[in-house]
Design a protein around this motif. Structure first.
Motif, PDB file in Angstrom:
ATOM      1  N   THR A 197      22.971 -18.141 -29.420  1.00  6.76           N
ATOM      2  CA  THR A 197      22.004 -19.003 -30.091  1.00  6.76           C
ATOM      3  C   THR A 197      21.523 -20.084 -29.127  1.00  6.76           C
ATOM      4  O   THR A 197      22.255 -20.489 -28.217  1.00  6.76           O
ATOM      5  N   SER A 200      16.943 -25.169 -31.582  1.00 10.03           N
ATOM      6  CA  SER A 200      15.556 -24.976 -32.015  1.00 10.03           C
ATOM      7  C   SER A 200      14.645 -26.117 -31.612  1.00 10.03           C
ATOM      8  O   SER A 200      13.435 -25.943 -31.509  1.00 10.03           O
ATOM      9  N   LYS A 239      16.116  -9.042 -28.674  1.00  6.41           N
ATOM     10  CA  LYS A 239      17.135  -9.362 -29.676  1.00  6.41           C
ATOM     11  C   LYS A 239      18.432  -9.850 -29.041  1.00  6.41           C
ATOM     12  O   LYS A 239      19.537  -9.689 -29.594  1.00  6.41           O
ATOM     13  N   ARG A 242      20.417 -14.415 -31.232  1.00  6.69           N
ATOM     14  CA  ARG A 242      20.674 -14.199 -32.659  1.00  6.69           C
ATOM     15  C   ARG A 242      19.731 -15.045 -33.510  1.00  6.69           C
ATOM     16  O   ARG A 242      19.132 -14.558 -34.462  1.00  6.69           O
ATOM     17  N   ARG A 243      19.623 -16.329 -33.157  1.00  4.75           N
ATOM     18  CA  ARG A 243      18.712 -17.228 -33.848  1.00  4.75           C
ATOM     19  C   ARG A 243      18.634 -18.549 -33.101  1.00  4.75           C
ATOM     20  O   ARG A 243      19.370 -18.779 -32.138  1.00  4.75           O
ATOM     21  N   THR A 245      18.940 -22.703 -33.682  1.00  2.20           N
ATOM     22  CA  THR A 245      19.695 -23.510 -34.646  1.00  2.20           C
ATOM     23  C   THR A 245      19.524 -25.003 -34.422  1.00  2.20           C
ATOM     24  O   THR A 245      19.086 -25.467 -33.367  1.00  2.20           O
TER      25      THR A 245
END
Length: 390
Positions: A197, A200, A239, A242-243, A245
């Motif tokens: 991760t 953000s 990919k 994962r995201r 955060t």
């Protein structure tokens, strides 16, 4: 205890866009000139001040959470009472709360506010904070960490004094991963696909990623930024990530859903207390050293009282008490000697923790990033937020 809610993401053009529009180009319409920043100081006759800070960012009494020992000691020694509010949950949100008063040349009702460096830069550019009188602050002049004295946004630190500092680096689970991480590029190892991760927030994330590309973040360029975005975009499409955060990376790392992530040093100290397999690394290419700084807003009614409180926290003994509680990088290196001399084992061990008192070798890899200018912000936030999915 660790303040988990301090460094939040830059909202999708929301507060960031509004602030950039305020800053404009050249001298912004909301700019306040030096001659219009000060109000009549009531400190001599009105022995109080109001201090706005982030949640869980100060020492508290273990038996009575409403008491804050260092603040209580300041009041006892000076007679200055402190109204302490934990009202800052997000830089942009707080900016939106007090900007109407500041742009209209009105008092905010606060004598000290604490914001992250990138937001502090905005306040300085807008002329919304007052220059401090260092003659009243001998502790600051003597004890401020030399590595924090010359941020690009506030030459000489005349308008800001770090409350606490920290490092944005990489955290990982060494046992689950089965090897060490030494480079930012290690995040792109195919074996970590879907287990990584990134933060953000644009301001929180970009410096470390640029440093991984060998960029000097004290003087990065637009080309450096877009090259970094190209690389991250590629990893999103593969990919690998994962995201993106906020502080919720802590849960992902704790549960094992993520094996490596962008992280803040103070958070990791807390994680390590529960899981010694968690490691924090300052990559060999470097990591970002940041601060959240105390500032005195325009028209503050108790400026001298505020300067006295700021200087008080630069007494090494007081700084040591704060370091024990918050576990971020202490901006007062002399506090290390105070803790090292303690008969308490935990305090003495904290003095040897490089995430609270970085050693010389680590400091060579730390840098304070050049701020994103008002002219750059709209373009860069739009590009970054599209990648992150905001």
């Amino acid at each position: 205890m660790n303040p988990l809610s301090r460094r939040h993401l830059l909202r999708a053009l929301g507060g960031g866009a509004a602030a950039a529009a305020l800053a404009g180009c050249g001298v912004p319409a909301a700019y306040v000139g030096p001659g219009d920043r000060a109000a009549r100081d009531r400190s001599a006759s009105d022995h109080r001040l109001t201090f706005a800070n982030w949640p869980l960012y100060i020492d508290t009494d273990e038996d009575d959470k409403s008491k804050r020992p260092t603040l209580d000691a300041f009041t006892k020694s000076t007679g200055i009472s402190v109204t302490y509010t934990e009202e800052i949950n997000d830089n942009d949100e707080f900016f939106g709360k007090i900007s109407p008063a500041l742009m209209n040349h009105q008092a905010t009702g606060r004598d000290i506010v604490v914001v992250s460096d990138w937001m502090a830069a905005r306040f300085v550019r807008l002329g919304w904070v007052q220059e401090m009188d260092r003659a009243r602050q001998p502790n600051v002049a003597k004890n401020l960490d030399p590595q924090l004295t010359t941020p690009a946004f506030d030459e000489g630190r005349l308008h800001s004094v770090p409350w606490q500092s920290g490092i944005t680096g990489i955290a990982y689970n060494k046992k689950r991963l089965g090897r060490e991480i030494k480079h930012t590029g290690d995040l792109w190892d195919p074996r970590l696909a879907g287990k990584v991760t990134l933060l953000s927030g644009l301001d929180e994330s970009f410096a470390l990623l640029m440093q991984g590309d060998g960029v000097d973040v004290t003087r990065w360029t637009a080309d450096d930024f877009h090259r970094m975005c190209d690389k991250v975009e590629k990893q999103v499409h593969k990919k690998q990530i994962r995201r993106f955060t906020g502080n919720d990376y802590i849960k992902d790392l704790s549960t094992g859903d993520v094996l490596a992530c962008q992280a803040y040093s103070g958070d990791v100290i807390q994680l390590q207390a529960d899981n010694p397999d968690i490691e924090f690394v300052v990559p060999e290419e470097g990591a970002e050293l940041w601060a959240e700084s105390m500032m005195i807003p325009n028209l503050a009614r108790h400026k001298a009282n505020a300067e006295a409180l700021i200087d008080y926290y630069y007494d090494p003994h007081v700084a040591a008490e704060l370091a024990v509680w918050v576990n971020y990088v202490c901006p007062v290196p002399a506090a290390r000697e105070v803790l090292a001399a303690s008969k308490d084992k935990d305090r003495a061990e904290l003095a040897e923790d490089p995430l609270v008192f970085p050693d010389a070798e680590m400091r060579q890899r730390l840098a304070i990033a050049r701020d994103i200018t008002s002219e750059e912000r709209l373009e860069f936030a739009k590009r970054w937020n599209a990648i992150v999915g905001l």
